[in-house]
Structure formats: structure tokens, C-alpha cells
Design an enzyme around this catalytic site. Structure first.
Site, PDB file in Angstrom:
ATOM      1  N   GLY A 152      -3.997 110.192 -63.694  1.00 15.85           N
ATOM      2  CA  GLY A 152      -4.745 111.269 -64.332  1.00 15.85           C
ATOM      3  C   GLY A 152      -4.029 112.604 -64.242  1.00 15.85           C
ATOM      4  N   GLY A 186      -2.955 112.063 -67.320  1.00 16.76           N
ATOM      5  CA  GLY A 186      -2.375 111.124 -68.283  1.00 16.76           C
ATOM      6  C   GLY A 186      -1.132 111.584 -69.019  1.00 16.76           C
ATOM      7  N   LYS A 198       2.093 111.764 -68.052  1.00 13.17           N
ATOM      8  CA  LYS A 198       3.219 110.824 -67.924  1.00 13.17           C
ATOM      9  C   LYS A 198       2.820 109.452 -68.439  1.00 13.17           C
ATOM     10  CE  LYS A 198       5.198 113.373 -64.078  1.00 13.17           C
ATOM     11  NZ  LYS A 198       3.990 114.172 -63.732  1.00 13.17           N
ATOM     12  N   ASP A 222      -8.744 102.901 -56.659  1.00 18.50           N
ATOM     13  CA  ASP A 222      -7.910 103.565 -55.656  1.00 18.50           C
ATOM     14  C   ASP A 222      -6.531 102.900 -55.679  1.00 18.50           C
ATOM     15  OD1 ASP A 222      -6.618 104.347 -53.240  1.00 18.50           O
ATOM     16  OD2 ASP A 222      -8.570 104.850 -52.382  1.00 18.50           O
ATOM     17  N   ASP A 234       3.125 109.112 -59.062  1.00 18.58           N
ATOM     18  CA  ASP A 234       3.171 110.572 -59.228  1.00 18.58           C
ATOM     19  C   ASP A 234       2.085 111.117 -58.307  1.00 18.58           C
ATOM     20  OD1 ASP A 234       4.026 112.976 -60.310  1.00 18.58           O
ATOM     21  OD2 ASP A 234       2.596 112.900 -61.969  1.00 18.58           O
ATOM     22  N   CYS A 273       4.970 117.278 -57.691  1.00 13.23           N
ATOM     23  CA  CYS A 273       5.225 118.587 -58.285  1.00 13.23           C
ATOM     24  C   CYS A 273       5.289 119.586 -57.142  1.00 13.23           C
ATOM     25  CB  CYS A 273       4.116 118.948 -59.272  1.00 13.23           C
ATOM     26  SG  CYS A 273       4.520 120.481 -60.104  1.00 13.23           S
TER      27      CYS A 273
HETATM   28  C1  LIG Z   1      -0.176 114.626 -59.600  1.00 10.01           C
HETATM   29  S1  LIG Z   1      -1.572 113.968 -60.339  1.00 10.01           S
HETATM   30  C2  LIG Z   1      -0.866 112.853 -61.505  1.00 10.01           C
HETATM   31  C3  LIG Z   1      -0.467 113.521 -62.796  1.00 10.01           C
HETATM   32  C4  LIG Z   1      -0.190 112.506 -63.882  1.00 10.01           C
HETATM   33  N1  LIG Z   1       0.839 111.569 -63.517  1.00 10.01           N
HETATM   34  C5  LIG Z   1       0.209 113.189 -65.178  1.00 10.01           C
HETATM   35  O1  LIG Z   1       1.382 113.262 -65.483  1.00 10.01           O
HETATM   36  O2  LIG Z   1      -0.690 113.640 -65.885  1.00 10.01           O
HETATM   37  C6  LIG Z   1      -2.172 112.878 -59.134  1.00 10.01           C
HETATM   38  C7  LIG Z   1      -3.379 112.088 -59.566  1.00 10.01           C
HETATM   39  O3  LIG Z   1      -3.645 111.126 -58.560  1.00 10.01           O
HETATM   40  C8  LIG Z   1      -5.039 110.968 -58.463  1.00 10.01           C
HETATM   41  N2  LIG Z   1      -5.319 110.324 -57.172  1.00 10.01           N
HETATM   42  C9  LIG Z   1      -5.604 110.885 -55.987  1.00 10.01           C
HETATM   43  N3  LIG Z   1      -5.804 109.934 -55.068  1.00 10.01           N
HETATM   44  C10 LIG Z   1      -5.641 108.758 -55.667  1.00 10.01           C
HETATM   45  C11 LIG Z   1      -5.731 107.417 -55.234  1.00 10.01           C
HETATM   46  N4  LIG Z   1      -6.030 107.129 -53.963  1.00 10.01           N
HETATM   47  N5  LIG Z   1      -5.527 106.447 -56.131  1.00 10.01           N
HETATM   48  C12 LIG Z   1      -5.234 106.738 -57.426  1.00 10.01           C
HETATM   49  N6  LIG Z   1      -5.146 107.991 -57.891  1.00 10.01           N
HETATM   50  C13 LIG Z   1      -5.336 108.985 -57.021  1.00 10.01           C
HETATM   51  C14 LIG Z   1      -5.576 112.353 -58.621  1.00 10.01           C
HETATM   52  O4  LIG Z   1      -6.936 112.315 -59.001  1.00 10.01           O
HETATM   53  C15 LIG Z   1      -4.655 112.901 -59.707  1.00 10.01           C
HETATM   54  O5  LIG Z   1      -5.221 112.688 -60.961  1.00 10.01           O
END
Ligand SMILES: C[S@@+](CC[C@H](N)C(=O)[O-])C[C@H]1O[C@@H](n2cnc3c(N)ncnc32)[C@H](O)[C@@H]1O
Length: 530
Positions: free
Chosen positions: A346, A348, A350, A393, A409, A462
Site C-alpha cells: 500500500g 500501490g 510500486k 500481515d 518495501d 524511503c
Molecule cells: C513504505 S509503504 C509501501 C509503499 C508501497 N510499496 C508503494 O510504493 O506505494 C509500507 C506499507 O507497508 C504496510 N505494512 C505495515 N506493516 C505491514 C505488515 N505487517 N504486513 C504488510 N504490510 C504492512 C503499511 O501499511 C504501508 O502501506
């Protein structure tokens, strides 16, 4: 750091100038005495919701005699302080609602964002002129002082206008009793030019001094410095030299870049439109590194551009584009069966680029996101692409193992994107990074369970902070009970890009001051075939 007041938590490990500390110490009694009575009185009047403020401002507008740009800047500062609002989201909305355009909109933006970025400097100057602790001031009083000080020291606004309008803002927020106080402080501020204030209040240590000068908490400047030194890109740089003071020569540029307005980067979605076509359509310039990137001057609303409306392009930092591309470029052993995974997907950005590349290669992407709301955002971004979104998760997503390519990411501090949110640097806490480290390691371990032997995992953040970049990768490389892993050169996945991967590491650290991207990090790991 005095930016603790007005709703900003104190983040700096030391932050405060020794000279200031002396001054504060000398005046402690006076300030503490004032705080008790005064803060109680002010607390009764807070918080001001934006709607309340707006209504109130409408009522007071005629008598307050303050122009709309300053009123809006003031309202936004108060919301950022009181409600943890993001200035870059609410200011454009306020400007639209109030129909503020052109030069007025530019002025409101300059004083709001400039004020938020420079908060550490402004508060230190105000504190040096004040007999009261900043913590004891009501939010609107402190924010009016900040706006006035910013105009006096950082803009060409006439001193009288800067002081007078700030006093009126305080009155408009029903803090009329503080008018004299605000007037007195701003007059004192205005008697000394900015350079002199900076020289006078700059902490003695080089790191704290640079942090102060470039308006960053000291711990963030320290994290940038450590990341730059650890890379050791420049073989001629003798960082051990007693003259270097332990400060990387690029640190000032790295900090300064956080206060510059970034170009808008768009991604031309592969298979839909080329970067050259997109650049021609929107009057932009093709990017320097990513084959999908187009640069556009900031300003305007890129979301309204036709190719963006038609999902042929999207706003995406060039560094993010390079990372999604690296997932596809990294060398897998054996045949790529076309099962790709984005484990933290999220909102989204990438996932959409991966999906577009997957569509070309006949592959598919599973996109995992723990937050249902953010998963919805992915769905709206990847419609028509071979991407399946899962709310789960990433540490145990319930997907069958055997992926060829995985992107982690990871959720991180976001220290690499401070230029995108003016107030962000003052709201972060280095303790948050330690909390994230456990999650980052667990997500990367999960990815290595899900990838097949010979498959690749790209770990990205990031942030340049070593604790969430190299330390996480090194922890995984040192694991003895997980799958055997080797690190591959990130450089091999990148187009020709200077200043990456020629120093101590084979991972990639991008920097705004070097590459014009956010300070994105990535490393490429491959699961060994045992
Ligand atoms: C840095 S952002 C990713 C950005 C995304 N790759 C993009 O380019 O739009 C990290 C994401 O990991 C999610 N996140 C946090 N803990 C997580 C988990 N345990 N499992 C899966 N996603 C998780 C967060 O909600 C967030 O949307």
C-alpha cells in the site's frame, strides 16, 4: 529544541544550543513562574478546530484586517500543531475552498511551508527574545510569533507588515491579551538580521551547528551523516582526518535539499505510453535515470493531467520507479515462472509499476497490505493489471511459497522524504525507528521463506538511516537458521547512475542532493540453491 512547543514533540537528542541552554538556565525561574498561570489560562481556549477558526476568522476578518494568505497560513499552522494535520494536504484544500490563487496562493504556501520547515530556527530565535518558555504559550500565540519571525528573517516582507499582521492574528484568535507580548518579541527579532541570529545562536559542535543552520533536528542530521560516511563513495575523502570533524562534506547539501521544492516525477506506465510520449504530451522532460520517468515543474495539479486521468501515467518518485524496476531486473537462477510478490504494497505505487511490467512479461503480482484502507488504494491503482490484492500481515500472509521475485518495501521512518512534508522532520522521533526495526527484520525473513531457492528479494526503505537499511540487511545475512542468502550488486539492476554502489556497499542509497530522488535505499538478496 524549542519546536517542542505548539504541539510539536521534542525530537532532538540535544538540539538546543549550549549558549541557549545557559540563557534558559539563567532565566528558568522567571520562565517557570510565568508558565503555570499563563498556560492554564491559554489551555482553556484550545484547541481551535479548523471549522471554529474559519468561522471565527470570517467574523473577525473585517476587524482583524489580515489578508487571506496569512489567515490561511495561520489556520494551517494551528491545525498542524493541534491536530497533527499534514500541511501539504490541508493547505491546497484551504486555498481551493477560499479561492486563493496566483500570487496570494504562492505567498500563503511560502510562509506556511517555510515556517514549518524552519521551525527549529524560528523557535530558537523566539526563545532567545522571550521571557517565557515557549511551552507555556498558547498554540495560536506561538504560531503567530513563528509566522511573524519567518517573514522578518526569511522573506522580503516589510518589517512593519510582518509585525502588525502577526499581532492582528493573535487578536483574531481571541488572544488579544498577548498582543503586546507578540509585538515586543517581533520588534526585538526584527532588529537583528537572520545571518546574525544564526551566528549568535548556532550551537558550537559542527553537527549541531549544521543541523541548526539547515533547520533539522540534530539526530536526523546525525543519521544522514552516518549514512554518508558509511558509504564512503569518495575514495579521496579521508573521513578519519582530524580536520574532517567527523562530518561528511556533503552533509550540508543533503540537509539543504530537504528544504528545496522537488520536481514532480511522473511514471509513464510501460505498455501504455513511453516517457518520451508522456513528456511531449504534458510539456515535461524525460528523467535522467528511470526509463519511465518524466519531470514536471512543481505547481499545478498533476492528477488533473489527461494521461494520469487515463491511468497511462502516475505521480511516482524516480527512486521508487528504479526500485520496482530492480525487482524485475535482478538476476534469478533458473527460469522465472512469473510469480511475483509485493509484500508491503500500500498504497500501490510500486505494485502498479510491477503490475505493468508483469503484464508485458506474462507474469502476475500478489500484493499484500495489512491495512484494509491502503489495500483499497492499491486496488484502485492496479485495475486492469495482473495484480491480486490481499489484506494480510506480510509476516504470515497465507500465500503458497515459491515466488520468483519479491519486493519488501518496508514500513520505515520516511526520513528520505522529508522534503515532501514540511513539518515532518519535527514530528519524527528516533525511538520510532527502533520500534520499526523488529517489523522490518520479520518482514524480510518472511520474504525469504516465500521466495523460491534462486529467487530474488529486494528490500527497500524511503530512509537512509543505517538502522533501517544496512543493519537490517546485515542482520539477515548473518542469520544462521533461515534460508541461505547472498547479496547481489544493486548496481547491476540500475541504469547508469553516478554516486551509487562504488563505496563500501553493494546496496544502493539514492539522495535528493545527488540524484533528485527521495533518499531511497535498496538491497538485492538471492536465496541460495543449496
Ligand atoms: C513504505 S509503504 C509501501 C509503499 C508501497 N510499496 C508503494 O510504493 O506505494 C509500507 C506499507 O507497508 C504496510 N505494512 C505495515 N506493516 C505491514 C505488515 N505487517 N504486513 C504488510 N504490510 C504492512 C503499511 O501499511 C504501508 O502501506
Amino acid at each position: 529544541m524549542s519546536a517542542a512547543a505548539g504541539g510539536f514533540r521534542s525530537r532532538s537528542r540535544s538540539g538546543e544550543s549550549p549558549r541557549l541552554a545557559d540563557k534558559a538556565g539563567n532565566q528558568t525561574g522567571k520562565k517557570t513562574d510565568a508558565r503555570g498561570a499563563k498556560s492554564q489560562q491559554h489551555d482553556k481556549r484550545r484547541p481551535h478546530s479548523y471549522k471554529q477558526q474559519k468561522r471565527q476568522k470570517r467574523t473577525h476578518r473585517e476587524t482583524a484586517g489580515v489578508d487571506k494568505p496569512r489567515l490561511l497560513a495561520f489556520a494551517v499552522l494551528n491545525r498542524v500543531s493541534d491536530d497533527d494535520a499534514y500541511a501539504n494536504l490541508i493547505l491546497p484544500k484551504c486555498l481551493r475552498e477560499e479561492r486563493v490563487k496566483g500570487r496570494d496562493a504562492a505567498f500563503a504556501t511560502e510562509i506556511t511551508y517555510g515556517c514549518l520547515r524552519s521551525l527549529g530556527v524560528l523557535d530558537t530565535v523566539i526563545d532567545a527574545c522571550s521571557s517565557r518558555e515557549l511551552d507555556s504559550l498558547a498554540t495560536p500565540v506561538l504560531n503567530a510569533l513563528r509566522l511573524g519571525t519567518y517573514q522578518l528573517l526569511f522573506t522580503r516582507v516589510d518589517d512593519h507588515a510582518a509585525v502588525d499582521t502577526s499581532v492582528r492574528l493573535v487578536e483574531s484568535a481571541e488572544h488579544g491579551k498577548a498582543k503586546g507580548f507578540v509585538n515586543g518579541i517581533l520588534r526585538t527579532v526584527g532588529r537583528t538580521p537572520r545571518e546574525q541570529w544564526i551566528a549568535q545562536l548556532r550551537p558550537e559542535s559542527e553537527l549541531a551547528g549544521l543541523a541548526f543552520e539547515h533547520a533539522h533536528p540534530e539526530w536526523i542530521a546525525g543519521a544522514f551523516n552516518e549514512a554518508l560516511l558509511a558509504e564512503n563513495q569518495d575514495a579521496s575523502l579521508d573521513v578519519e582526518s582530524p580536520h574532517s570533524d567527523g562530518i561528511h562534506p556533503e552533509l550540508a547539501a543533503a540537509l539543504a535539499a530537504d528544504s528545496e521544492r522537488p520536481l514532480v516525477h511522473l511514471v509513464a506506465r510501460p505498455g501504455e505510453i513511453s516517457a518520451e510520449e508522456l513528456a511531449l504530451m504534458i510539456g515535461g522532460e524525460t528523467g535522467r535515470y528511470s526509463p519511465y520517468a518524466v519531470y514536471l515543474e512543481s505547481g499545478g495539479n498533476p492528477g488533473a493531467l489527461e494521461p494520469v486521468q487515463q491511468s497511462m501515467a502516475a505521480v511516482q518518485d524516480e527512486g521508487s520507479q528504479l526500485i520496482a524496476r530492480a525487482v524485475v531486473e535482478a538476476e534469478v537462477l533458473g527460469e522465472d515462472s512469473g510469480r511475483w510478490l509485493d509484500l508491503c504494497a500500500g498504497p500501490g505505487g510500486k505494485a502498479a509499476l510491477l503490475g505493468a511490467l508483469a503484464a508485458i512479461d506474462g507474469a502476475s503480482v500478489d500484493a499484500v497490505e495489512v491495512s484494509p484502507h491502503r489495500a483499497e488504494l492499491i486496488r484502485s491503482t492496479v485495475a486492469d493489471l495482473p495484480v491480486t490484492v490481499h489484506v494480510a500481515d506480510g509476516r504470515s500472509p497465507g500465500l503458497a511459497a515459491g515466488f520468483d521475485r519479491v519486493l519488501v518495501d518496508a514500513p520505515c521512518s520516511g526520513l528520505g522524504a522529508l522534503r515532501r512534508r514540511p513539518e515532518a522532520r519535527w514530528k519524527k522521533d528516533d525511538r520510532d525507528i527502533l520500534d520499526l526495526n523488529t517489523l522490518q527484520v520479520e518482514l524480510l525473513r518472511s520474504a525469504l521463506q516465500l521466495v523460491r531457492p534462486g529467487g530474488v528479494v529486494v528490500y527497500s526503505t524511503c530512509s537512509p538511516d543505517l538502522r533501517e537499511t544496512r543493519s537490517i540487511v546485515d542482520t539477515i545475512l548473518g542469520d544462521t537458521d533461515g534460508p541461505a542468502v547472498e547479496e547481489l550488486s544493486a548496481l547491476a539492476t540500475l541504469p547508469d547512475i553516478p554516486g551509487i554502489g562504488t563505496g563500501n556497499f553493494i546496496s544502493a542509497q539514492m539522495w535528493p542532493h545527488r540524484h533528485g530522488t527521495d533518499a531511497m535505499f535498496f538491497a538485492v538478496l538471492r536465496r541460495r540453491i543449496s
